[in-house]
Design a protein around this motif. Structure first.
Motif, mmCIF file in Angstrom:
data_model
loop_
_atom_site.group_PDB
_atom_site.id
_atom_site.type_symbol
_atom_site.label_atom_id
_atom_site.label_comp_id
_atom_site.label_asym_id
_atom_site.label_seq_id
_atom_site.Cartn_x
_atom_site.Cartn_y
_atom_site.Cartn_z
ATOM 1 N N GLY A 171 0.813 -1.218 0.000
ATOM 2 C CA GLY A 171 0.000 0.000 0.000
ATOM 3 C C GLY A 171 0.846 1.267 0.000
ATOM 4 N N ALA A 172 1.944 1.246 0.754
ATOM 5 C CA ALA A 172 2.842 2.407 0.789
ATOM 6 C C ALA A 172 3.511 2.626 -0.564
ATOM 7 C CB ALA A 172 3.898 2.221 1.875
ATOM 8 N N LEU A 173 3.938 1.556 -1.203
ATOM 9 C CA LEU A 173 4.551 1.668 -2.524
ATOM 10 C C LEU A 173 3.542 2.169 -3.549
ATOM 11 C CD1 LEU A 173 7.100 1.337 -4.159
ATOM 12 C CD2 LEU A 173 6.542 -1.071 -4.472
ATOM 13 N N TYR A 174 2.320 1.690 -3.466
ATOM 14 C CA TYR A 174 1.235 2.146 -4.343
ATOM 15 C C TYR A 174 1.029 3.657 -4.168
ATOM 16 C CZ TYR A 174 -3.563 2.399 -6.211
ATOM 17 O OH TYR A 174 -4.699 2.724 -6.918
ATOM 18 N N THR A 175 0.981 4.116 -2.920
ATOM 19 C CA THR A 175 0.790 5.539 -2.635
ATOM 20 C C THR A 175 1.967 6.366 -3.132
ATOM 21 O OG1 THR A 175 -0.529 4.961 -0.696
ATOM 22 C CG2 THR A 175 0.336 7.206 -0.797
ATOM 23 N N LEU A 176 3.175 5.867 -2.928
ATOM 24 C CA LEU A 176 4.369 6.574 -3.389
ATOM 25 C C LEU A 176 4.356 6.734 -4.906
ATOM 26 C CD1 LEU A 176 7.160 7.780 -2.658
ATOM 27 C CD2 LEU A 176 8.094 5.497 -3.049
ATOM 28 N N LEU A 227 0.079 1.765 -13.196
ATOM 29 C CA LEU A 227 1.232 1.100 -13.790
ATOM 30 C C LEU A 227 1.721 -0.042 -12.898
ATOM 31 C CD1 LEU A 227 3.208 4.231 -15.034
ATOM 32 C CD2 LEU A 227 1.765 2.686 -16.382
ATOM 33 N N TYR A 228 1.529 0.102 -11.605
ATOM 34 C CA TYR A 228 1.940 -0.914 -10.633
ATOM 35 C C TYR A 228 0.822 -1.943 -10.422
ATOM 36 C CZ TYR A 228 3.709 -2.679 -6.107
ATOM 37 O OH TYR A 228 4.160 -3.457 -5.071
ATOM 38 N N VAL A 267 4.210 10.308 -6.872
ATOM 39 C CA VAL A 267 5.331 10.703 -7.721
ATOM 40 C C VAL A 267 4.919 10.791 -9.192
ATOM 41 C CG1 VAL A 267 7.613 9.998 -8.563
ATOM 42 C CG2 VAL A 267 7.076 9.827 -6.143
ATOM 43 N N THR A 268 4.202 9.773 -9.681
ATOM 44 C CA THR A 268 3.878 9.731 -11.111
ATOM 45 C C THR A 268 2.419 10.060 -11.417
ATOM 46 O OG1 THR A 268 3.264 7.394 -11.107
ATOM 47 C CG2 THR A 268 5.595 7.923 -11.472
#
Length: 192
Positions: free
Chosen positions: A102-107, A117-118, A111-112
């Motif tokens: 979830g944190a990576l998804y939010t990051l 894309l993820y 950012v983009t």
């Protein structure tokens, strides 16, 4: 310390594999008998290998069936990172946590601006694990155009396969172990 955890998880996985029977691939699994380590795979009959291979299964719900599950729809509308994190944890079989995904998804979203894309890769991975059809169009296109609907559909699909999304992968493994270890229910005593 991490090595000990890996050994314990490896032993748990082996015990689960040995204690659960393999589920047949043709009919969908009933919701309460999860085969957590071995998702349904495409199996072909050697005698009919020249014939058309068995076609992908349809999704348990449509892309726009969000009204049938208001709770996951609201969760996805307000916190798509939580919905995605729960999906990713189950699809990855606990190798990534809900919080980390979830944190990576939010990051990526911050950012983009294109978290799709993820998340589209996880849709492809989920389809591969359960041999689901790619419809109504490609995974990437669905996530780019209808991110929230796609996440809700994937969430509902995992729930329909017996996963309790709120307890994560390890919680589902523990729940399945308790179910497997519980004695069968006994009907009433002898009657005439």
């Amino acid at each position: 310390m991490h090595t000990d955890t890996g050994i314990v998880l490896s032993r748990m996985t082996t015990e689960i594999e040995e204690s659960w029977p393999q589920a047949p691939s043709a009919p969908p699994q009933p919701p309460l008998s999860l085969d957590l380590d071995h998702p349904p795979t495409k199996q072909t009959n050697p005698a009919s290998s020249n014939l058309n291979s068995h076609s992908p299964e349809p999704w348990s719900s449509g892309l726009c069936d969000c009204c049938n599950d208001v709770s996951s729809c609201c969760l996805t509308c307000w916190c798509p990172c939580v919905t995605f994190g729960r999906i990713a944890e189950i699809v990855d079989r606990g190798s990534t946590s809900c919080a980390m995904s979830g944190a990576l998804y939010t990051l990526i979203l911050c950012v983009t601006g294109c978290s799709c894309l993820y998340s589209c890769f996880y849709r492809s991975k989920l389809r591969g694990q359960y041999f689901l059809e790619e419809s109504p169009c490609t995974d990437c296109c669905i996530h780019c155009c209808c991110e929230e609907c796609a996440l809700c559909q994937e969430y509902r699909e995992l729930e329909s396969r017996g996963f309790d999304m709120s307890i994560g992968w390890h919680g589902n493994v523990e729940r399945q172990k308790r179910i497997a270890a519980s004695p069968p229910a006994v009907q009433g005593g002898m009657t005439r």
